[in-house]
Design a protein around this motif. Structure first.
Motif, short mmCIF file in Angstrom:
data_model
loop_
_atom_site.label_atom_id
_atom_site.label_comp_id
_atom_site.label_asym_id
_atom_site.label_seq_id
_atom_site.Cartn_x
_atom_site.Cartn_y
_atom_site.Cartn_z
N THR A 19 -26.01 71.27 -76.96
CA THR A 19 -26.64 72.54 -76.56
C THR A 19 -26.72 72.72 -75.05
N ALA A 20 -26.51 71.66 -74.28
CA ALA A 20 -26.54 71.77 -72.82
C ALA A 20 -25.40 72.68 -72.35
N ASN B 277 -31.28 72.36 -72.49
CA ASN B 277 -30.77 72.50 -73.86
C ASN B 277 -30.54 73.94 -74.28
N SER B 278 -30.14 74.78 -73.33
CA SER B 278 -29.76 76.15 -73.68
C SER B 278 -29.00 76.75 -72.51
N SER C 243 -37.54 67.23 -71.76
CA SER C 243 -36.40 66.34 -71.65
C SER C 243 -36.69 65.06 -72.42
N SER D 9 -30.79 65.87 -71.54
CA SER D 9 -30.41 66.94 -72.45
C SER D 9 -29.50 66.48 -73.58
N ASP D 10 -29.26 67.39 -74.51
CA ASP D 10 -28.41 67.18 -75.67
C ASP D 10 -27.06 67.83 -75.39
N SER E 220 -35.58 69.92 -70.44
CA SER E 220 -34.16 69.64 -70.64
C SER E 220 -33.34 70.88 -70.32
N SER F 240 -21.24 75.19 -74.66
CA SER F 240 -21.98 73.96 -74.42
C SER F 240 -21.12 72.97 -73.65
#
Length: 495
Positions: free
Chosen positions: A195-196, A445-446, A303, A191-192, A443, A164
């Motif tokens: 987890t981004a 986020n993965s 997002s 994004s976070d 987002s 991440s």
């Protein structure tokens, strides 16, 4: 062409310059999309992006369409202070706009050795940038790109697709304030940071290597200049014109049907609209490949959105920075709230607050006044499963809370606010036809987010997607890159 946001305007100008006949339809009364403009009593507010990074992308766009940015009325000014950061412990960092000056500024504000940490981190960021810029940002996304990368184990280790953004940062940065600074860049893609993917470390590299810039007169000047460029190139622009359906025949796209029932026939359609809007509402379910595209979209996370205050300020503080970020005490709690972890998505009680306060006489009615744009991360509008931003009184109460927290953190303008306007995620949804008001579509986020983001070439022959919800992502430079990718795919007329 559907949608006159920056992506649609840039693609229309490029295609017209290539010799194509282009009709651009926009449901709103003015161009710009998320790059909006609002005027109140002589104050002019940019309601979308407030920062230009990678200015060469903008310059190349005008050059490719037969002009220059300056001739088009877009004057870029590099900011000597990229951003002021106020941390929860009260420490303030004025981050220089020249990358060479950043280490000394970090040492002075945060303590000896912090500059060296950030320099080592940026070296890793630059390595990832060099590996990913052309294949991932400037080219259509494909699995073959990853296959080519996988053939070089050293490159794979550098990009670290299994890590991440926060994970790779923790290997270089031991000061929690530096980590907070890095986390902030995940929000540039909605994004976070937990987890981004690690590849997003290229965002701070690009900002700091290429500088932070402002467009004199406000960033909306870019939308106006692109619309003028389109007009010069012969693009037919229809405002207040809504598309109800993208029509298709046996061999692919056939045109669009407007809300008044009329049709525009077209061999090619470029949609500068949110991908959910395109696949869920504008395309019929019978079209081959659309169902698979919808399934991929369902696997993504929307997002974050934003809650915005437009503040007309009398006698603003003389020392206020152009860009100012005041961090929350608990960043993880902020991301938990926005993305609905540990409960429904909800407004952040004590959010990170971003202020854009340009000192530009062209956007205010007179001296000793300011047009301030204040933004906090917010969950998308979702009355059924998250936050109903249209609930009576919610937006007003939240706006009051933000102004109070600004005062607590050292920017007290409560007695100086002449006018206040609120733009909630629900307002963003209505203005831009973006589900929930999600600023960036999906987002990152993965680790696989880049491959789930809608590609520029749709499964329907002749239909292309451009803009922040499609590849390569949101933000002005990436949207401009998106337009170039699409224009190159379509090619020159008669070629």
């Amino acid at each position: 062409m559907i949608g006159a946001g920056v992506g649609g305007l840039a693609a229309a100008a490029r295609l017209a310059a290539q010799g194509h006949t282009v009709t651009l339809v926009e449901q709103a009364a003015r161009v710009g999309g998320k790059l909006g403009l609002e005027t109140v009593d002589g104050f002019a507010f940019d309601t979308g992006p407030s920062l230009v990074t990678m200015p060469d992308e903008l310059r190349e766009l005008f050059s490719a369409t037969g002009s220059s940015a300056s001739d088009a009325g877009v004057t870029l000014t590099r900011l000597p202070i990229a951003c002021r950061y106020t941390f929860p412990d009260g420490v303030t960092l004025d981050l220089p706009g020249e990358v060479e000056q950043i280490p000394a500024a970090l040492d002075a504000a945060l303590g000896q050795g912090r500059g060296a940490q950030w320099t080592r981190f940026l070296e890793r960021s630059r390595r990832i940038w060099d590996l990913t810029e052309t294949p991932f940002l400037r080219s259509p996304i494909s699995m073959s790109t990853m296959v080519r990368l996988a053939r070089k184990p050293g490159d794979v280790r550098a990009v670290a697709p299994w890590q991440s953004l926060r994970g790779v940062g923790s290997k270089y940065l031991d000061d929690p304030r530096l980590r907070m600074l890095l986390d902030r860049y995940a929000t540039y893609t909605g994004s976070d940071p937990r987890t981004a993917p690690a590849a997003l470390v290229t965002v701070p590299y690009a900002e700091q290597a290429f500088g932070s810039w402002y467009i004199d007169g406000g960033l909306y000047r870019l939308a106006q200049a692109l619309a003028d460029r389109c007009a010069t190139l012969g693009v037919e622009l229809r405002l207040n014109t809504r598309v109800d359906e993208i029509t298709c025949g046996a061999d692919g796209v056939a045109g669009v049907r407007l809300d008044d029932g009329s049709m525009i026939d077209a061999e090619t359609v470029v949609a500068n609209a949110d991908a959910h809007q395109v696949y869920d509402n504008l395309l019929g379910r019978r079209h081959r490949g659309v169902a698979a595209a919808r399934r991929r979209l369902r696997r993504t996370t929307r997002s974050l959105s934003g809650f915005v205050l437009l503040l007309a300020v009398d006698d603003p503080p003389a020392d206020q920075a152009h860009h100012h970020v005041m961090f929350t005490e608990d960043y993880d709690a902020e991301f938990d709230s926005v993305f609905g972890r540990r409960g429904r998505a909800r407004p952040v009680e004590r959010p990170t607050i971003y202020i854009s306060a340009p000192t530009d006489p062209a956007i205010v009615p007179g001296p000793d006044t300011g047009a301030w744009f204040v933004l906090v991360n917010a969950p998308p509008h979702d009355p059924d499963n998250g936050t109903d931003w249209d609930a009576p009184g919610l937006s007003e109460r939240y706006a009051d809370s933000i102004v109070e927290q600004m005062a607590e953190r050292g920017v007290d303008i409560r007695s100086r606010i002449r006018h206040r306007r609120i733009i909630s995620p629900a307002d963003l949804e209505r203005r831009t036809m973006t589900p929930g008001g999600s600023i960036y579509g999906t987002s990152s986020n993965s680790a696989t987010a880049a491959f789930l983001r809608p590609s520029n070439r749709s499964p329907v022959p002749g239909l292309y997607l451009v803009g922040g919800s499609s590849h390569p992502g949101g933000g002005l430079p990436l949207v401009i890159m998106s337009a170039k990718i699409v224009a190159d795919m379509i090619g020159h007329a008669g070629a």
